[in-house]
Scaffold this active site. Sequence first.
Site, mmCIF file in Angstrom:
data_model
loop_
_atom_site.group_PDB
_atom_site.id
_atom_site.type_symbol
_atom_site.label_atom_id
_atom_site.label_comp_id
_atom_site.label_asym_id
_atom_site.label_seq_id
_atom_site.Cartn_x
_atom_site.Cartn_y
_atom_site.Cartn_z
ATOM 1 N N ARG A 154 0.881 -1.179 0.000
ATOM 2 C CA ARG A 154 0.000 0.000 0.000
ATOM 3 C C ARG A 154 0.910 1.218 0.000
ATOM 4 N NH1 ARG A 154 -2.665 4.172 0.411
ATOM 5 N NH2 ARG A 154 -4.812 4.304 1.116
ATOM 6 N N GLU B 192 -11.096 5.237 -5.471
ATOM 7 C CA GLU B 192 -11.553 3.853 -5.578
ATOM 8 C C GLU B 192 -11.858 3.557 -7.042
ATOM 9 O OE1 GLU B 192 -11.750 1.672 -2.945
ATOM 10 O OE2 GLU B 192 -10.836 3.298 -1.790
ATOM 11 N N ARG C 226 -1.816 -5.124 4.106
ATOM 12 C CA ARG C 226 -0.865 -4.699 3.070
ATOM 13 C C ARG C 226 0.293 -3.992 3.751
ATOM 14 N NH1 ARG C 226 -5.156 -1.429 -0.526
ATOM 15 N NH2 ARG C 226 -5.454 -0.612 1.566
#
Length: 159
Positions: free
Chosen positions: A47, A55, A91
Site C-alpha cells: 500500500r 476507488e 498490506r
Amino acid sequence: MIRLLFAALLVLSSTFAWGETCTVISVPEGDSLRVRCPGQKKPISIRLMQIDAPELDQPNGIRSRDFLRFICPVGMNVLIESQGKKDRHERTLGSVTCNEINANVAMVKAGHAWVYSKYAKDKELYALQAEARATHMGLWREPEPVAPWEFREAAPRDR
C-alpha cells in the site's frame, strides 16, 4: 546469548526490510500493488503510504490505477522501502520506486492521488498536490472531486 542472537536473526530475516528489490506482479488500484520478493514464499501486497487514490468505482479510479500501471508495469523490478508496518487489510505500507521514479510522489504530482492527510508526514506532497490542483491535473479536472476516504464513508458497506 548465541541462541538469543540466532532467534533475533531468524525473526529479522522473516520480516520485510528497507530497500527490498521486488518484481511487480499486479497493480489492482492506484495506491497498491502486489510484488514478489526474493526469499519470500508468497507475493506481498504493498500500500503506497501517505497517499490515497480514488476507488475503482469512483471517478478517476481506473485512470489512477492505469497511471500506476504505466509507471510500475507488471514484470518491472521495483524498490520497496518499508518499516514493515501494515494497514488494516494486511498490506505492507511502503514507498515504491519504479525506474528511479518515486511512485508515491508521482501519483500526487500527476493528480492521480490525494495526500492522505491522516497519515502523511512529507510536507513536499502537500505542495505537489496544491500544484496539481492549481493546474487541473488528473482528478483535479473534476468540478468537485471527492476524496477517497469520503467516498468510502458515503458508500454502502457491501461494495
